[in-house]
Design an enzyme around this catalytic site. Structure first.
Site, PDB file in Angstrom:
ATOM      1  N   ASP A 184     -34.911 -67.606  30.305  1.00  0.00           N
ATOM      2  CA  ASP A 184     -34.159 -67.197  31.102  1.00  0.00           C
ATOM      3  C   ASP A 184     -32.765 -68.295  31.054  1.00  0.00           C
ATOM      4  OD1 ASP A 184     -32.177 -66.401  32.907  1.00  0.00           O
ATOM      5  OD2 ASP A 184     -33.505 -65.765  35.012  1.00  0.00           O
ATOM      6  N   ILE A 185     -31.403 -67.617  29.958  1.00  0.00           N
ATOM      7  CA  ILE A 185     -30.131 -68.874  30.084  1.00  0.00           C
ATOM      8  C   ILE A 185     -29.650 -68.890  31.081  1.00  0.00           C
ATOM      9  CG2 ILE A 185     -28.201 -66.228  30.195  1.00  0.00           C
ATOM     10  CD1 ILE A 185     -27.792 -67.923  27.000  1.00  0.00           C
ATOM     11  N   ASN A 243     -18.048 -58.063  28.952  1.00  0.00           N
ATOM     12  CA  ASN A 243     -17.558 -56.807  28.713  1.00  0.00           C
ATOM     13  C   ASN A 243     -16.025 -57.250  29.421  1.00  0.00           C
ATOM     14  OD1 ASN A 243     -16.906 -55.356  31.727  1.00  0.00           O
ATOM     15  ND2 ASN A 243     -19.140 -55.661  31.501  1.00  0.00           N
ATOM     16  N   VAL A 260     -27.770 -60.046  30.911  1.00  0.00           N
ATOM     17  CA  VAL A 260     -27.821 -61.092  30.867  1.00  0.00           C
ATOM     18  C   VAL A 260     -26.841 -61.248  31.904  1.00  0.00           C
ATOM     19  CG1 VAL A 260     -26.812 -61.780  28.882  1.00  0.00           C
ATOM     20  CG2 VAL A 260     -27.721 -63.784  29.791  1.00  0.00           C
ATOM     21  N   ASP A 261     -25.283 -60.122  32.162  1.00  0.00           N
ATOM     22  CA  ASP A 261     -24.347 -60.606  32.876  1.00  0.00           C
ATOM     23  C   ASP A 261     -24.308 -60.268  34.767  1.00  0.00           C
ATOM     24  OD1 ASP A 261     -21.000 -60.553  33.291  1.00  0.00           O
ATOM     25  OD2 ASP A 261     -20.957 -59.004  32.392  1.00  0.00           O
ATOM     26  N   SER A 320     -24.532 -58.737  22.373  1.00  0.00           N
ATOM     27  CA  SER A 320     -24.693 -57.893  21.566  1.00  0.00           C
ATOM     28  C   SER A 320     -25.749 -57.007  21.639  1.00  0.00           C
ATOM     29  CB  SER A 320     -23.406 -57.469  20.186  1.00  0.00           C
ATOM     30  OG  SER A 320     -22.707 -57.420  21.022  1.00  0.00           O
ATOM     31  N   THR A 321     -27.703 -58.310  21.506  1.00  0.00           N
ATOM     32  CA  THR A 321     -28.546 -57.567  20.987  1.00  0.00           C
ATOM     33  C   THR A 321     -29.306 -56.915  22.104  1.00  0.00           C
ATOM     34  OG1 THR A 321     -29.423 -59.550  21.599  1.00  0.00           O
ATOM     35  CG2 THR A 321     -28.303 -59.249  19.091  1.00  0.00           C
ATOM     36  N   GLY A 322     -28.627 -56.538  23.271  1.00  0.00           N
ATOM     37  CA  GLY A 322     -29.120 -55.950  24.394  1.00  0.00           C
ATOM     38  C   GLY A 322     -28.651 -54.433  24.458  1.00  0.00           C
ATOM     39  N   TYR A 368     -25.583 -53.411  23.713  1.00  0.00           N
ATOM     40  CA  TYR A 368     -23.733 -53.169  23.170  1.00  0.00           C
ATOM     41  C   TYR A 368     -25.240 -52.446  21.621  1.00  0.00           C
ATOM     42  CZ  TYR A 368     -19.926 -54.116  25.866  1.00  0.00           C
ATOM     43  OH  TYR A 368     -19.278 -53.963  27.044  1.00  0.00           O
TER      44      TYR A 368
HETATM   45  N1  AR6 Z   1     -31.304 -65.028  29.450  1.00  0.00           N
HETATM   46  C1  AR6 Z   1     -31.568 -64.619  27.996  1.00  0.00           C
HETATM   47  N2  AR6 Z   1     -31.224 -63.461  27.582  1.00  0.00           N
HETATM   48  C2  AR6 Z   1     -31.162 -62.837  28.284  1.00  0.00           C
HETATM   49  C3  AR6 Z   1     -31.148 -62.427  29.784  1.00  0.00           C
HETATM   50  C4  AR6 Z   1     -31.293 -63.295  30.232  1.00  0.00           C
HETATM   51  N3  AR6 Z   1     -31.471 -63.821  32.171  1.00  0.00           N
HETATM   52  N4  AR6 Z   1     -31.042 -61.368  30.079  1.00  0.00           N
HETATM   53  C5  AR6 Z   1     -31.178 -61.196  29.139  1.00  0.00           C
HETATM   54  N5  AR6 Z   1     -30.995 -61.208  27.995  1.00  0.00           N
HETATM   55  P1  AR6 Z   1     -26.978 -57.618  26.874  1.00  0.00           P
HETATM   56  P2  AR6 Z   1     -25.014 -56.479  25.320  1.00  0.00           P
HETATM   57  C6  AR6 Z   1     -30.725 -60.287  26.468  1.00  0.00           C
HETATM   58  O1  AR6 Z   1     -27.467 -56.312  27.284  1.00  0.00           O
HETATM   59  O2  AR6 Z   1     -25.552 -56.422  24.206  1.00  0.00           O
HETATM   60  C7  AR6 Z   1     -24.145 -55.907  30.116  1.00  0.00           C
HETATM   61  O3  AR6 Z   1     -23.837 -54.888  30.856  1.00  0.00           O
HETATM   62  C8  AR6 Z   1     -31.242 -59.522  25.708  1.00  0.00           C
HETATM   63  O4  AR6 Z   1     -32.908 -59.214  25.150  1.00  0.00           O
HETATM   64  O5  AR6 Z   1     -27.032 -58.772  28.184  1.00  0.00           O
HETATM   65  O6  AR6 Z   1     -23.653 -57.792  24.399  1.00  0.00           O
HETATM   66  C9  AR6 Z   1     -22.172 -56.286  29.832  1.00  0.00           C
HETATM   67  O7  AR6 Z   1     -21.506 -56.146  30.757  1.00  0.00           O
HETATM   68  C10 AR6 Z   1     -30.276 -59.287  24.546  1.00  0.00           C
HETATM   69  O8  AR6 Z   1     -31.077 -60.294  24.168  1.00  0.00           O
HETATM   70  O9  AR6 Z   1     -25.814 -57.626  26.063  1.00  0.00           O
HETATM   71  C11 AR6 Z   1     -21.734 -55.655  28.769  1.00  0.00           C
HETATM   72  O10 AR6 Z   1     -21.441 -54.502  28.999  1.00  0.00           O
HETATM   73  C12 AR6 Z   1     -29.396 -60.222  24.626  1.00  0.00           C
HETATM   74  O11 AR6 Z   1     -29.697 -61.089  26.507  1.00  0.00           O
HETATM   75  C13 AR6 Z   1     -22.912 -55.045  27.969  1.00  0.00           C
HETATM   76  O12 AR6 Z   1     -23.980 -55.037  28.931  1.00  0.00           O
HETATM   77  C14 AR6 Z   1     -28.399 -59.582  25.532  1.00  0.00           C
HETATM   78  O13 AR6 Z   1     -28.214 -58.370  25.958  1.00  0.00           O
HETATM   79  C15 AR6 Z   1     -23.195 -56.058  26.506  1.00  0.00           C
HETATM   80  O14 AR6 Z   1     -24.268 -55.750  26.190  1.00  0.00           O
END
Ligand code: AR6
Length: 177
Positions: free
Chosen positions: A15-16, A29, A38-39, A126-128, A130
């Site tokens: 967890d970051i 975003n 993660v946001d 972007s790997t979640g 997005y």
């Molecule tokens: N620690 C580390 N990595 C994480 C954690 C954590 N606690 N939680 C998720 N990840 P995402 P995006 C990973 O969806 O694709 C938001 O609503 C996750 O497995 O968080 O850039 C924003 O407000 C994935 O590999 O971000 C934007 O609207 C990575 O973090 C949108 O999501 C990114 O996943 C951004 O989407």
């Protein structure tokens, strides 16, 4: 468990929000007002001081464009700062996504350099939600960080924080190559 790939790059699965580094990077975003993934985790763990600074940045410059980055306090996080960057939404790969994702890494690293931050942790931007394909995103992340560290002293250390097994494997492959 952290793997050491060079004295300046580490890979951690977890967890970051728990990382003790100078800054963690948020996959935000363009509204900067929070979201899921993660946001959401960062705002929940860091508390309201982060959103307060995000709102002040919005008032000043109207949010954050894709590929750009801004910096706030880390609030209650172990990290003193959060660098918020906005990754591209994956749209097939011919809409400039690779360059925009590379900009996220470069612009985040530039903010860390300007402030001489010792260490920065990146999630897989972007790997979640997005939808950026994980193999391609890992390649961009590792390439951009290596390029940066080859010619800059700051930050001194970069930690890639992967959440899932697939990303861990992909980053291990990239970093071994
Ligand atoms: N620690 C580390 N990595 C994480 C954690 C954590 N606690 N939680 C998720 N990840 P995402 P995006 C990973 O969806 O694709 C938001 O609503 C996750 O497995 O968080 O850039 C924003 O407000 C994935 O590999 O971000 C934007 O609207 C990575 O973090 C949108 O999501 C990114 O996943 C951004 O989407």
């Amino acid at each position: 468990m952290a793997s050491l790939f060079s004295n300046r790059i580490q890979l951690v699965q977890g967890d970051i929000t728990r990382q003790s580094v100078s800054a963690i990077v948020n996959a935000a975003n363009s509204s900067l007002l929070g979201g899921g993934g993660v946001d959401g985790a960062i705002h929940r763990a860091g508390g309201p001081a982060i959103l307060e600074e995000c709102r002040a940045i919005r008032a000043r410059q109207g949010g954050c464009k894709t590929g750009e980055a801004v910096i706030t306090t880390g609030g209650r996080l172990p990290a003193a700062h959060v660098i918020h960057t906005v990754g591209p939404v994956w749209n097939g790969g011919r809409k400039g996504e690779p360059e925009l994702l590379a900009n996220c890494y470069r612009n985040s690293l530039r903010l860390a350099e300007e402030r001489q931050l010792e260490s920065v942790a990146f999630p897989g931007i972007s790997t979640g939600i997005y939808g950026y394909p994980k193999p391609e995103a890992a390649a961009v992340a590792v390439h951009e960080v290596r390029q940066w560290l080859a010619v800059h002293d700051w930050p001194q250390r970069v930690v890639f924080v992967v959440f899932d097994e697939e990303n861990r494997r992909l980053y291990e492959q990239e970093l071994a190559g």
